[in-house]
Design a protein around this motif. Structure first.
Motif, PDB file in Angstrom:
ATOM      1  N   LYS A 121      61.336  32.923  38.568  1.00 40.32           N
ATOM      2  CA  LYS A 121      60.006  33.469  38.265  1.00 40.32           C
ATOM      3  C   LYS A 121      59.425  32.760  37.046  1.00 40.32           C
ATOM      4  O   LYS A 121      60.145  32.431  36.093  1.00 40.32           O
ATOM      5  CB  LYS A 121      60.082  34.980  37.981  1.00 40.32           C
ATOM      6  CG  LYS A 121      60.633  35.805  39.145  1.00 40.32           C
ATOM      7  CD  LYS A 121      59.669  35.818  40.313  1.00 40.32           C
ATOM      8  CE  LYS A 121      60.186  36.692  41.446  1.00 40.32           C
ATOM      9  NZ  LYS A 121      59.286  36.682  42.606  1.00 40.32           N
ATOM     10  N   ARG A 137      67.209  43.082  36.502  1.00 37.70           N
ATOM     11  CA  ARG A 137      68.477  42.739  35.859  1.00 37.70           C
ATOM     12  C   ARG A 137      68.597  43.516  34.550  1.00 37.70           C
ATOM     13  O   ARG A 137      67.663  43.531  33.730  1.00 37.70           O
ATOM     14  CB  ARG A 137      68.559  41.240  35.582  1.00 37.70           C
ATOM     15  CG  ARG A 137      68.543  40.390  36.846  1.00 37.70           C
ATOM     16  CD  ARG A 137      68.535  38.922  36.533  1.00 37.70           C
ATOM     17  NE  ARG A 137      69.794  38.493  35.935  1.00 37.70           N
ATOM     18  CZ  ARG A 137      70.014  37.290  35.429  1.00 37.70           C
ATOM     19  NH1 ARG A 137      69.030  36.396  35.416  1.00 37.70           N
ATOM     20  NH2 ARG A 137      71.180  36.965  34.916  1.00 37.70           N
ATOM     21  N   GLU A 167      63.700  40.896  48.776  1.00 40.55           N
ATOM     22  CA  GLU A 167      63.818  39.746  49.676  1.00 40.55           C
ATOM     23  C   GLU A 167      64.321  40.238  51.033  1.00 40.55           C
ATOM     24  O   GLU A 167      65.011  41.251  51.119  1.00 40.55           O
ATOM     25  CB  GLU A 167      64.791  38.697  49.116  1.00 40.55           C
ATOM     26  CG  GLU A 167      64.285  38.004  47.867  1.00 40.55           C
ATOM     27  CD  GLU A 167      65.252  36.947  47.371  1.00 40.55           C
ATOM     28  OE1 GLU A 167      64.814  35.816  47.132  1.00 40.55           O
ATOM     29  OE2 GLU A 167      66.455  37.271  47.239  1.00 40.55           O
ATOM     30  N   ASP A 189      65.136  32.659  36.435  1.00 34.67           N
ATOM     31  CA  ASP A 189      65.558  33.375  37.647  1.00 34.67           C
ATOM     32  C   ASP A 189      64.523  33.263  38.766  1.00 34.67           C
ATOM     33  O   ASP A 189      64.218  34.227  39.463  1.00 34.67           O
ATOM     34  CB  ASP A 189      65.828  34.856  37.345  1.00 34.67           C
ATOM     35  CG  ASP A 189      67.005  35.024  36.396  1.00 34.67           C
ATOM     36  OD1 ASP A 189      67.924  34.184  36.464  1.00 34.67           O
ATOM     37  OD2 ASP A 189      66.998  35.979  35.599  1.00 34.67           O
ATOM     38  N   TYR A 211      62.719  39.249  34.441  1.00 38.52           N
ATOM     39  CA  TYR A 211      64.093  39.573  34.850  1.00 38.52           C
ATOM     40  C   TYR A 211      64.109  40.517  36.055  1.00 38.52           C
ATOM     41  O   TYR A 211      65.104  41.160  36.337  1.00 38.52           O
ATOM     42  CB  TYR A 211      64.844  40.197  33.671  1.00 38.52           C
ATOM     43  CG  TYR A 211      64.826  39.294  32.456  1.00 38.52           C
ATOM     44  CD1 TYR A 211      65.572  38.127  32.441  1.00 38.52           C
ATOM     45  CD2 TYR A 211      64.022  39.593  31.354  1.00 38.52           C
ATOM     46  CE1 TYR A 211      65.530  37.274  31.347  1.00 38.52           C
ATOM     47  CE2 TYR A 211      63.970  38.746  30.258  1.00 38.52           C
ATOM     48  CZ  TYR A 211      64.722  37.584  30.264  1.00 38.52           C
ATOM     49  OH  TYR A 211      64.686  36.737  29.201  1.00 38.52           O
ATOM     50  N   GLN A 242      63.931  40.859  40.029  1.00 37.88           N
ATOM     51  CA  GLN A 242      64.106  40.151  41.293  1.00 37.88           C
ATOM     52  C   GLN A 242      63.422  40.975  42.384  1.00 37.88           C
ATOM     53  O   GLN A 242      63.847  42.083  42.703  1.00 37.88           O
ATOM     54  CB  GLN A 242      65.602  39.983  41.604  1.00 37.88           C
ATOM     55  CG  GLN A 242      66.317  39.092  40.587  1.00 37.88           C
ATOM     56  CD  GLN A 242      67.803  39.008  40.853  1.00 37.88           C
ATOM     57  OE1 GLN A 242      68.393  39.916  41.427  1.00 37.88           O
ATOM     58  NE2 GLN A 242      68.423  37.925  40.408  1.00 37.88           N
ATOM     59  N   LYS A 283      64.467  45.294  45.737  1.00 40.25           N
ATOM     60  CA  LYS A 283      63.973  44.875  44.434  1.00 40.25           C
ATOM     61  C   LYS A 283      64.934  45.339  43.346  1.00 40.25           C
ATOM     62  O   LYS A 283      65.453  46.456  43.403  1.00 40.25           O
ATOM     63  CB  LYS A 283      62.586  45.477  44.199  1.00 40.25           C
ATOM     64  CG  LYS A 283      61.971  45.118  42.866  1.00 40.25           C
ATOM     65  CD  LYS A 283      60.570  45.707  42.747  1.00 40.25           C
ATOM     66  CE  LYS A 283      59.947  45.380  41.392  1.00 40.25           C
ATOM     67  NZ  LYS A 283      58.577  45.931  41.281  1.00 40.25           N
TER      68      LYS A 283
END
Length: 573
Positions: free
Chosen positions: A70, A316, A208, A68, A203, A205, A313
């Motif tokens: 990372k 998952r 952004e 993902d 996992y 994210q 942020k």
């Protein structure tokens, strides 16, 4: 071994270990290795170093080591294991490669192309010629040639190999793959949950942001007066977009000097921390959606930034990634199991060479039987591996009906086979292939007749006489363009024609048979290239010149080095 691993990673199923049996291939690899070694020695001599931080930064950015987007340590270890490496081996190899990189770049970037040379190159490449073609199709000559019985038999005897039934084998074979072993791997729910808990950062994210900007370019070493002028213009644009925020995209399209985003109204898409230059990132991550700030100065110039969206942020959830984790764990276990079983597979097919049943029973794999197969079909069955074909069709395998060696036919895939039936290649009787022979010989004779007729008509045209042919409508052609009816040989002839003597006539065989006559009626010189095109082509030609410069430098280093080649080892299989 290292070179084989790299080739396997690059070529995937198309990798054939047998290619390394060729002395020519081995010599090329050896030349490569010598080149790497002399560069590394020269880099050390010049005290060039690669820091641990640089090494780690490069590894973190490799997509194959990411989940993902990372870096995942477990994915890193598993990916290396599939290539028979561990992190220490990989990092040592990478460190050696990075050691000589600054030296290579410094020399390769030394190439340059004068603007005049670039202009001449573009003038040649982009020159256009108006050309009309008159085709003499092969079909028009088929009725004009005739082959008697003696000619047919002579052609058959001269090309008998073309009319053989191919050699065929029927095989019993056993295939060991990591993919098949995955079905035998068990992964418990607790194991999956534990992996998720231990690697939750993989996992996650991160936040952004999406922004649009208007960039006014400014070199870092610009004079103070130039900087002041650009900053003044940026402040004026800032006031303009703040007064009419809805027109930001329209103004960005007209005013931004960032060619990558201006066409999209300045939109830069989503980005996370570390993806933009620091001043831009600091500003973007300190703004609210809809806010416009600036001018923000970076190494690129002055930015006016509008924040358009924030993606918070997010971690998952376990249920979302559970299946993926389970498959990854099974794949890791299967790869490890394959490594354990591969050696046993090789020993069993060798030690009990008259049957594959023991290896099938021991490793819980199936022995399969093929129909009669040609060499091409055997290669397709073995993931396109040529070495397996060589093993199957080796004289000892055909005669003894014993197991072949265990052949690595692809990543984490080994195969062995035993020939149970062999049908040698056999000539088909003349009577059986007479129709095919007649067809092939007739086309051959017709092609020769078309070429003879074409040469005669071309001579008439070049003498200014009527050749009785009708040319199609003229088309415009460049050196790098291929059109129907224009073979590569024809294009070469067309651009060799003297532009001072038009119309000019040339001829060449057609790709599909027959002959083509070409009338060059006009030459259109390329227009003067724009600055952007000159720059792009200049950079490309400079890159090419830089590579040639680097190769010359490398050659000089090799000449000064004491290199001894053991020819016997080079030719040994």
């Amino acid at each position: 071994r290292e070179q084989q691993d790299r080739a396997r990673a690059m070529m995937g199923r198309g990798f054939d270990p047998a290619m390394f049996d060729s002395p020519e291939i081995r010599f090329n690899i050896l030349e490569n290795l010598v080149g790497q070694r002399v560069l590394q020695l020269q880099a050390r001599k010049q005290k060039l170093v690669t820091s641990e931080a640089q090494l780690q930064q490069i590894i973190l950015q490799v997509p194959a080591f990411q989940v993902d987007g990372k870096f995942s340590h477990d994915r890193y270890v598993a990916a290396l294991a599939s290539q028979n490496m561990n992190p220490a081996m990989f990092e040592a190899r990478l460190m050696q490669e990075l050691l000589s990189q600054p030296l290579q770049e410094a020399i390769a970037l030394g190439g340059f192309s004068a603007q005049g040379a670039v202009q001449r190159y573009l003038a040649i490449v982009e020159q256009q010629r108006e050309v009309a073609v008159a085709q003499l199709p092969l079909e028009g000559f088929l009725g004009q040639v005739k082959a008697d019985e003696a000619a047919l038999r002579a052609h058959y005897e001269a090309t008998a190999a073309s009319y053989q039934t191919p050699e065929q084998v029927k095989l019993e074979y056993a295939l060991l793959t990591a993919d098949a072993l995955m079905a035998q791997m068990a992964v418990g729910a607790e194991e999956v949950k534990q992996f998720y808990n231990e690697h939750q950062k993989d996992y996650t994210q991160d936040e952004e942001r999406q922004a649009a900007h208007i960039l006014l370019n400014l070199k870092p070493d610009a004079k103070a007066e130039d900087k002041a002028a650009v900053q003044k213009k940026a402040e004026a644009l800032l006031a303009q977009v703040k007064q009419a925020p809805a027109k930001f995209a329209e103004i960005a399209s007209k005013e931004s000097q960032d060619p990558g985003s201006a066409a999209n109204g300045g939109d830069l898409g989503l980005f996370g921390r570390g993806m933009m230059v620091k001043p831009f990132e600091d500003a973007a991550f300190g703004m609210k959606v809809g806010e416009i700030v600036g001018p923000v100065q970076s190494d690129f110039g002055f930015h006016i930034i509008k924040l358009t969206a924030v993606k918070e942020k997010r971690v998952r959830g376990f249920d979302e990634v559970k299946s993926q984790i389970e498959q990854d764990l099974k794949r890791q276990k299967a790869a490890k199991k394959f490594g354990e079983l591969a050696e046993k597979f090789g020993h069993l097919v060798y030690e009990q060479a008259d049957t594959l049943e023991p290896v099938a029973k021991e490793l819980q794999i199936e022995v399969k039987t093929s129909p009669l197969l040609t060499r091409v079909q055997v290669q397709a069955m073995a993931m396109n591996n040529a070495k397996f074909v060589q093993a199957v069709f080796a004289p000892e395998a055909l005669q003894s009906k014993r197991n072949t060696e265990a052949v690595e036919i692809g990543p984490n895939a080994m195969m062995s086979a035993r020939v149970v039936e062999h049908k040698p290649a056999a000539a088909r009787p003349f009577e059986e292939v007479r129709v095919e022979v007649a067809r092939d010989l007739t086309r051959k004779l017709a092609s020769a007749a078309a070429a003879k007729s074409g040469a005669e008509k071309l001579a008439l045209l070049q003498a200014g006489k009527d050749a009785g042919v009708k040319f199609d409508r003229a088309v415009t052609l460049t050196r790098q363009q291929r059109l129907p009816g224009f073979s590569e040989a024809a294009v070469q002839q067309i651009f060799r024609a003297d532009p001072a003597k038009l119309p000019a006539f040339v001829g060449a065989p057609l790709d599909q048979g027959g002959f083509g006559l070409y009338r060059v009626s006009a030459v259109k010189e390329a227009p003067a290239a724009e600055a952007t095109k000159l720059k792009a082509n200049g950079e490309r030609l400079s890159d090419q010149a830089g590579r040639e410069l680097f190769n010359a430098y490398l050659g000089a280093l090799k000449e000064r080095a004491e290199v001894k080649i053991n020819q016997k080892n080079l030719e040994k299989k």
